[in-house]
Design a protein around this motif. Structure first.
Motif, short mmCIF file in Angstrom:
data_model
loop_
_atom_site.label_atom_id
_atom_site.label_comp_id
_atom_site.label_asym_id
_atom_site.label_seq_id
_atom_site.Cartn_x
_atom_site.Cartn_y
_atom_site.Cartn_z
N SER A 177 1.32 3.40 2.39
CA SER A 177 1.87 3.91 3.65
C SER A 177 3.39 3.89 3.60
N HIS A 213 0.50 7.09 7.21
CA HIS A 213 1.69 6.28 7.46
C HIS A 213 1.38 4.86 7.90
N GLN A 214 0.10 4.51 7.91
CA GLN A 214 -0.21 3.16 8.33
C GLN A 214 -1.02 2.44 7.26
N ASP A 215 -0.83 1.15 7.19
CA ASP A 215 -1.54 0.37 6.19
C ASP A 215 -3.05 0.38 6.45
N GLU A 268 1.74 0.65 20.34
CA GLU A 268 1.36 1.35 19.10
C GLU A 268 0.16 0.68 18.43
N GLU A 296 1.02 14.95 10.41
CA GLU A 296 0.98 13.55 10.81
C GLU A 296 2.39 12.98 10.84
N ARG A 315 -2.84 1.37 20.28
CA ARG A 315 -3.28 2.73 20.03
C ARG A 315 -4.11 2.78 18.76
N GLY A 338 -7.83 7.88 8.09
CA GLY A 338 -7.25 9.03 8.77
C GLY A 338 -5.79 8.87 9.09
N SER A 339 -5.05 8.19 8.26
CA SER A 339 -3.62 8.10 8.50
C SER A 339 -2.92 7.76 7.20
N LEU A 382 2.86 12.49 19.23
CA LEU A 382 2.35 11.87 20.44
C LEU A 382 2.86 12.53 21.70
N ARG A 386 -1.74 12.13 14.41
CA ARG A 386 -1.90 13.37 13.68
C ARG A 386 -2.49 14.44 14.59
N GLN A 435 0.84 -1.18 0.00
CA GLN A 435 0.00 0.00 0.00
C GLN A 435 0.88 1.24 0.00
N ALA A 470 -0.26 3.72 23.49
CA ALA A 470 0.43 4.98 23.21
C ALA A 470 -0.58 6.12 23.25
N PRO A 471 -0.13 7.31 23.64
CA PRO A 471 -1.07 8.44 23.78
C PRO A 471 -1.72 8.83 22.46
N ILE A 472 -2.88 9.44 22.57
CA ILE A 472 -3.60 9.94 21.41
C ILE A 472 -3.88 11.41 21.67
N VAL A 473 -3.60 12.24 20.68
CA VAL A 473 -3.77 13.67 20.86
C VAL A 473 -5.23 13.98 21.19
N GLY A 474 -5.43 14.80 22.22
CA GLY A 474 -6.77 15.25 22.55
C GLY A 474 -7.62 14.20 23.25
#
Lengths: 441, 1059
Positions: A39, B1024-1026, B494, A123, B497, B1021-1022, A70, A128, A37, B352-356
């Motif tokens: 990414s 960088h991830q598959d 991760e 991001e 998360r 919504g990302s 993060l 993000r 993909q 792992a933390p998540i913004v907001g």
């Protein structure tokens, strides 16, 4: 490289030059579609760009800590590096094809999808964050650009941007200073053979000029200074619609094949006199996704045997007498124009150089091969000449970098519409147009 | 969802609770009157447990500091000194009204003792304080007609007999007196027109609400009275749930504001709930405010939207007995605000933390569950929403806690010591089939399951959260299959998360849907208009709403309603609405639609149709009514005219319609978006309510059926449609001085379509208006021609049919381009035969209502579900899921149900689809219906033309024979086998052409590939991830899979040219 016979008694020698081909990174050789993909290409891009931007951080904002998305803490000023994502309201979406309501009129002008509500998100692989503040204008940036931001997280969970750092112009190989004589590289694009706007006479005039069959001694003298020709995309009008799966009617076959044949004949003439690179463009019989692979040699039975004929990738990079050229057939800039704003096309061109990325919008809105371990569009070395084909009008600009880099940015117009080719002088990077407009005014 | 009258109750410790009764859902309005299932409303007494379990909780709270540290930001605003010192009137908006049985309040009711029913009202003040109000002194009662000959002196005797019989049948109740009092009242039955103003009724007040039913039973069966002998009694208003009885008598409507003045309320030293303001008062001291002005606003309710994730075992759907709860995501929003003020997720193991987002990680599942319980306690939500929470999330949490032995977990309600209870119920309706369902009762918190609400209110092809969000929010949601969830959980912080982000989105979407569909406003307004508690709206049918209005009106008029079971009407069927045979054809000239605005309500008002205006056949003879005083309906019933007796139903309808007009006028004036939302919700509620009155009278198993009324309504309706047709066709003729003869081409329940013959729309509209004025006495408005109700909205057709029909209609009707439409159809059919159609367009979806064995007739989707279960039980569809399938080519003579196949499986194995099935069984009928009127030889032209000659079929990669086949290099041009290279000798000359063809295929695929996969990145919504999404409801899911596969093949093919 080669000498030629001219009608007059005086024989002018075509000037010589050294050419080296630098397209390996744009070539897709063994790589396959194995379910990968997009990414990974973003990851590779972020990884390289981040290393670079991190190295600038201590000089840019010495006192600030560097964070990941993060690690943001509310109210704490820091630097974050990540890939921008532009959330666009009007961005066309493949899901629209499935929407229930059919809209009678298209809602937007087809050439630009900007909207005042567009906003930017940064991001990295950890997460993000929405960006706020006026330091970063959503109108300028597009999805896929990697930047460093200085700011802090607000209570609303936004990152308030105070300052932006782009990668800036990459380092440049030294320009040879010993060039004493004028030598030209001729850039042209958009021949569009087979389209209604193409004029065979214009192209023939161009070929005759290049090969020294046109004009007086002075002109022939100029022609002899052309050491290399680049055709930056859209050489033929390739009617894709004919290929909807059915077997072609013989009439269609000829409309399809004739332009390519004609192109081959012309290229044959050029290649006989001077080295020529042909790049694929959006309308050529080539693949769609960037980097576009070289046009297959079977299309050019006449020219392919010449060792002066090279079918190249798009984007294309090469050195002539140690002057570094980098260029595309225009898709990268046309796509930027759809998703961002600038006063002139050259501004877009300049931006890609400052972002150190040829096509930031790939793969998001620009088709692109799903690379797994690299991003070939990163600009690691600053070219001396950066050209973009198939633009509406000719334009150029000399860009000076902070470390003394000098780059000539060129928008090559569509030849079929303007009859203009662009000549770049290797000695001083000056450029001028050669017009073959046959319009009698 | 709560069955309000039947819920929030706790059985007395010694008794087993009555089994949950079979329940029906409401029908869409106007409900089909015959054979409607309606639930029986029963009260069920819950005895208050006032023991002390608090120490258990408190001990536990101290250990749980992670949560208590945050509670300061979650808690409700503190009470002002005025509230604390009881020197302020308490005004609150109520959300729930129910009752409990407890010792009567010594201070407020000094005279009484023993157990009594206490009304309990939960609500919120304007400042956001939670309120629990106990109302004392209201007692359950009903009426019977006073037998002739019984005088005031006989009552005490009657009382004694009844008390004795009651004691026999309620042996273990601890009340000093079963029948509190019997008094004589002057009332009148609502049934039939009567000349005398009133007659004597006995009002029988009993101790506890359930005793109403047992007392009714005794009276139904008959009791022996001295001097009168054995006598059975018709009871009146004995089937009304206690809470509703209370609301009707105190003029309280669902969701309105209630005020208790200072001095009239008492706060007990020991509170029974966790509400900030808990107090007791007498029922006569409550002030109910009508929903007007300041009191039409909404209190700042706290809405909790949550979602849980469970780690299932491979191959199984998560089961609470085995599989842990690994994450719980929560969002809390104040009603009226657009952003949640609490966003958190509780995870098992680090995350792992998540913004907001506030991420709380715990090491054990026990900690996760208890943290959630404490969170619920602290944040104190008034409304709990989610997607399928009632059937899945809540029961799962409770059951899981039970499996783990966490006794203190289910204390989630507002009432101290009250455990959340789950019970199974069967949910059955004609509309949705039988579904196993679960009921979870959380006292004092109103549960609103978006899944149930949408299932009930909208007709969609799929009800997955993804497709519902796509439909209403135009947003696709990433769908992670539950089989991947365990892998993500077993990864690192991760990957967990990643899961948490997904879980949060699932919690966020229900909130967005709630806002977008304005559910809170619409339901509160519906409750206000109809007068029932909000919780009734989801759990009950339409009829309780009409009943509530009828009761309120009857009370004003001093009328009483007989118990439905004994209503005198003959059970039977009657003729329904009329439909004029449509004159098929293509009408190029504009068609005016005469639409009778709310026809049925108008008829009921115009002809004064009501229970109390109906004259029995005997009375028609006896009463000597003059013809001017009565209307004889076309179905043969007699009703008196308004001059003699105004009907209650017409009066209710008039009020509803007047109120709707007012609401619409206010809506125009309103500036504030919140105010607009309230008003729009109100006018909609009023419209639906007006339309449901007719259905109520026809519901034979309903509360108060009266087929005389409903059959009269439809008979008038039929007459109206036919008269209109006649009027129009008689008046608008060339003889009558008009240009053309008008023709009625279609008519149904409440509209008539007329072709006036003129060719421009404006003229047709004018004639229509003229016709409307001509047909006096009815309201007529105009509407545009619509393509509703044609194949485009049928759910079980594949998307291809829908697209074809919509596009063809558009081309024919709007663009007026018949040849263009035909061309379009032909191209599509050719694409279908050439296997060029996007697979997702061919997917047919059907709901799996039972497992395969339960189907008597084998069905395509049932069979497929079975087959998929055999392949992989984890991904196989479950009962209640919608099963997507395509029809594949199979051996000749194979039954259709054997040819269904999972689209993914088809893609993976190159299984050929059966284009002929689609052509013959899906496309042809709807297309011919459209084209026959406009195209000669439509069938031949469209379905059998030259475009159907060439077909292309894929070779399956898994069929038996292919396993033995060896791939041989073949010429790209003509498929002739060759030993090496690309082309055979004959094709060499066509090299360029063939290459171009090949490269253009790759080019197209590349374009599609890029667009599809980047869209999926956008959804998740990302960048960088598959993409993990496996949402089969997503229209591009199959296409995306196909693009990936095709791309690999095409690239290989293209590589053969690089020589």
């Amino acid at each position: 490289m080669e000498s030629m016979e001219i009608d007059s008694d005086k024989v002018q020698q075509r000037k010589q030059s050294n050419y080296s081909y630098l397209d390996e990174r744009f070539e897709i050789q063994k790589e396959m579609y194995r379910g990968q993909q997009y990414s990974q290409i973003y990851f590779a891009r972020l990884h390289l760009m981040r290393t670079l931007l991190y190295s600038f951080a201590p000089t840019w904002k010495p006192h600030l800590p560097v964070c990941k998305v993060l690690g943001l803490e509310e109210g704490k000023e820091c630097i974050i590096v990540g890939t921008l994502f532009k959330h666009m309201k009007l961005k066309p979406c493949v899901l629209d094809e499935y929407s229930k309501e059919r809209s009678v009129t298209p809602l937007v002008k087809p050439h630009n999808f900007m909207h005042p509500d567009d906003n930017l998100i940064l991001e990295d692989e950890s997460g993000r964050v929405k960006l706020g503040g006026s330091a970063l204008s959503p109108a300028i940036y597009v999805t896929g650009v990697v930047v460093a931001l200085h700011g802090k997280e607000t209570s609303a969970g936004e990152f308030f941007v105070e300052d932006v750092l782009e990668a800036g112009l990459p380092p440049q190989i030294e320009r040879p200073l010993d060039l004493q004589e004028d030598k030209y590289v001729l850039l042209l694009s958009g021949l569009c053979i087979g389209s209604t706007s193409s004029n065979p006479l214009q192209f023939q005039l161009l070929v005759d000029h290049i090969t020294g069959h046109l004009g007086d001694d002075e002109e022939i003298g100029l022609a002899s200074q052309i050491v290399h020709v680049v055709i930056a995309g859209n050489s033929v009008e390739f009617p894709r619609k004919l290929f909807t799966g059915q077997n072609l009617a013989s009439k269609d076959q000829s409309t399809l094949y004739e332009p390519i044949k004609e192109l081959d004949i012309m290229l044959n003439q050029i290649a006989a006199g001077v080295s020529v690179d042909i790049m694929p463009g959006l309308n050529d019989p080539a693949n769609f996704a960037l980097p576009q692979q070289p046009l297959n040699r079977c299309l050019f039975p006449g020219s392919a045997p010449y060792n002066t004929f090279r079918s190249c990738t798009n984007p294309h990079s090469f050195d002539v007498d140690n002057i570094r050229f980098l260029g595309t057939s225009g898709q990268n800039i046309d796509d930027l124009e759809k998703y961002s704003e600038a006063e002139s096309k050259l501004d877009f061109v300049e931006r890609t150089l400052r972002w150190r990325h040829l096509a930031p919008t790939a793969p998001n809105t620009l088709g692109c091969y799903p690379f797994t371990d690299r991003d070939p569009f990163l600009i690691e070395t600053c070219p001396h000449v950066y050209f973009v084909g198939n633009q509406d009008k000719y334009d150029n600009r000399l860009l000076k970098g902070s470390e003394g880099q000098l780059v000539r940015l060129i928008c090559i117009p569509k030849f079929c519409e303007t009859g203009i080719a662009v000549a770049v002088n290797l000695r001083n990077l000056e450029c001028h147009t050669i017009s073959f407009s046959t319009q009698i005014s | 969802m709560n069955r309000a009258g039947n819920s929030k109750k706790r059985p007395p410790p010694s008794n087993t609770p009555p089994a949950g009764k079979h329940r029906a859902t409401g029908n869409p309005t106007p409900s089909p009157p015959v054979g409607t299932l309606e639930d029986e409303f029963v009260d069920e007494d819950v005895f208050m447990d006032e023991g002390d379990e608090e120490s258990l909780i408190l001990r536990d709270m101290e250990e749980r500091e992670a949560v208590s540290a945050r509670s300061s930001t979650w808690a409700r605003p503190p009470l002002s000194p005025a509230y604390l010192s009881n020197s302020q009137n308490i005004i609150f908006q109520q959300l729930e009204i129910d009752y409990v049985i407890r010792e009567s309040h010594k201070e407020l009711l000094p005279g009484s003792s023993g157990q009594a029913a206490v009304i309990r009202i939960f609500g919120v003040t304007r400042e956001g304080h939670s309120v629990c109000c106990y109302v004392h002194g209201f007692e359950p009662y009903f009426y019977i007609a006073c037998p002739p000959g019984m005088g005031p002196d006989d009552i005490s005797h009657f009382h004694q007999i009844l008390e004795g019989r009651m004691r026999e049948s309620n042996k273990n109740a601890s009340v000093p007196k079963f029948v509190r009092h019997i008094e004589m009242v002057q009332k009148r039955s609502i049934m039939y027109y009567q000349q005398q103003k009133s007659q004597t009724f006995l009002k029988i007040t009993v101790a506890l609400p359930t005793m109403v039913a047992s007392c009714r039973g005794i009276l139904d069966r008959g009791i022996h009275i001295d001097g009168l002998g054995m006598k059975s009694f018709q009871t009146y208003e004995s089937n009304i749930v206690f809470a509703l009885r209370f609301m009707v008598d105190r003029d309280i409507v669902g969701g309105n504001w209630i005020e208790v003045p200072t001095g009239k309320y008492k706060k007990d030293a020991r509170t029974l709930s966790y509400c900030q303001l808990e107090f007791h008062c007498l029922y006569s001291d409550l002030i109910s405010h009508a929903a007007e002005g300041e009191y039409s606003k909404m209190a700042p309710f706290r809405v909790l939207s949550f979602d849980i994730e469970c780690a299932g075992r491979k191959g199984h759907f998560p089961e609470a007995k085995h599989d842990p709860v690994i994450q719980i995501a929560n969002l809390v929003t104040l009603q009226g605000e657009d952003q949640p003020f609490v966003r958190n997720v509780m995870t098992l193991k680090s995350c792992a933390p998540i913004v907001g987002v506030d991420v709380m990680s715990f090491e054990t599942e026990r900690e996760v569950l208890l943290a959630w319980r404490d969170f619920i306690r602290d944040v104190d939500p008034d409304i709990i929403i989610g997607y399928n929470i009632c059937k899945f999330d809540l029961p799962y949490l409770i059951e899981r806690a039970a499996t783990l032995g966490i006794d203190e977990f289910p204390l989630l309600g507002r009432v101290k010591n009250s455990r959340v209870r789950v019970r199974d119920s069967t949910f059955s309706s004609r509309q949705q089939g039988t579904r196993e369902s679960k009921e979870t009762t959380i006292e004092g918190r109103f549960q609103f399951d978006l899944f149930q609400a949408i299932l009930r209110d909208y007709k969609l092809s799929s009800y997955s959260l993804n497709s519902v969000s796509a439909h209403f929010l135009s947003e696709q949601k990433e769908d992670v299959h539950h089989s991947i969830i365990t892998d993500l959980q077993n990864g690192n912080a991760e990957t967990r998360r990643r899961l948490a982000v997904y879980c949060l989105k699932d919690a966020y979407l229900p909130q967005r849907l709630l806002d977008k569909l304005m559910y809170i406003y619409n339901y509160v307004e519906m409750a206000r208009v109809t007068g029932v508690p909000i919780s009734f709206l989801l759990a009950r049918g339409q009829s309780i709403k009409v009943l509530s209005q009828l009761l309120r009106k009857s009370k004003q008029k001093n009328l009483v309603l007989p118990n439905a079971k004994q209503s005198g009407s003959e059970q039977g069927t009657y003729e329904g609405a009329t439909v004029l045979e449509a004159k098929t054809g293509f009408y190029e000239k504009p068609i005016a639609t005469l639409d009778f605005a709310s026809l049925y309500p108008s008829i009921m008002m115009a002809y004064n149709l009501c229970y109390c205006t109906l004259v029995t056949p005997e009375d028609v003879r006896k009463l000597n009514l003059s013809p001017e005083q009565i209307n004889k309906t076309p179905s043969g019933e007699t009703f008196v005219k308004q001059s003699l007796q105004k009907g209650i139903l017409p009066e209710i309808l008039e009020e509803l319609i007047a109120a709707r007009k007012r609401a619409k006028a206010d809506l125009k004036e309103a500036k504030d978006p919140l105010e607009k939302a309230v008003l729009d919700g109100r006018q909609l509620a009023l419209k639906i309510s007006a339309n449901s009155v007719y259905g109520f009278t026809g519901a034979t198993i309903g509360q108060l059926p009266c087929l005389e009324i409903s059959s009269s309504v439809t008979s008038y309706g039929r007459q109206m449609i036919e008269q209109t047709k006649k009027f129009v066709e008689d008046k608008f003729t060339t003889l009558g001085g008009y240009e053309y003869n008008a023709e009625v081409i279609y008519g149904d329940t409440d509209s008539v379509m007329v072709q006036f013959g003129v060719s421009d729309v404006e003229a047709a509209m004018n004639l229509g208006r003229e016709a409307a004025e001509y047909i006096s006495g009815t309201f007529i408005k105009f509407d545009k021609m619509d393509t509703k109700g044609i194949e485009t909205v049928r759910r079980d057709n594949c998307l291809l049919v829908k697209n074809l029909v919509t596009e063809s209609l558009h081309k024919i009707l709007i663009d007026r381009d018949v040849p263009g439409a035909a061309e379009y159809v032909k191209n599509t059919i050719s694409d279908l035969l050439m296997n060029r159609i996007d697979l997702s367009l061919l997917v047919i979806t059907k709901g799996l209502t039972k497992t395969g064995d339960d189907y008597e007739v084998k069905s395509a989707h049932g069979e497929l579900a079975e087959r998929m279960r055999k392949r992989d039980a984890a991904t196989a569809p479950n009962v209640g899921d919608r099963v997507p399938y395509v029809i594949i080519k199979a051996a000749k003579g194979a039954k259709a149900y054997e040819r269904s196949e999972d689209p993914i499986y088809v893609l993976q194995n190159n299984i050929p689809i059966d284009p002929n099935y689609y052509l013959e069984n899906q496309i042809s009928k709807p297309l011919l219906r459209i084209f026959e009127p406009v195209l000669k030889n439509a069938s031949k032209e469209l379905l059998h033309g030259s475009h159907t000659r060439s077909i292309s079929i894929t070779t399956p990669s898994n069929s038996g024979i292919m396993k033995f086949a060896k791939k041989q290099l073949s010429c790209v041009g003509c498929k002739v086998p060759i030993s090496n290279g690309t082309l055979c000798q004959r094709c060499k000359g066509r090299e360029a052409e063939l290459y171009c063809k090949n490269v253009s295929q790759v080019s197209d695929l590349e374009e599609v590939f890029g667009r599809l996969w980047t869209q999926c990145q956008e959804c998740q919504g990302s960048l960088h991830q598959d993409v993990l999404c496996t949402s089969r409801d997503c229209p591009i899911f199959y296409r995306r899979m196909k693009a990936q596969k095709d791309m690999a093949v095409a690239k290989q093919q293209l590589d053969r040219w690089s020589f």
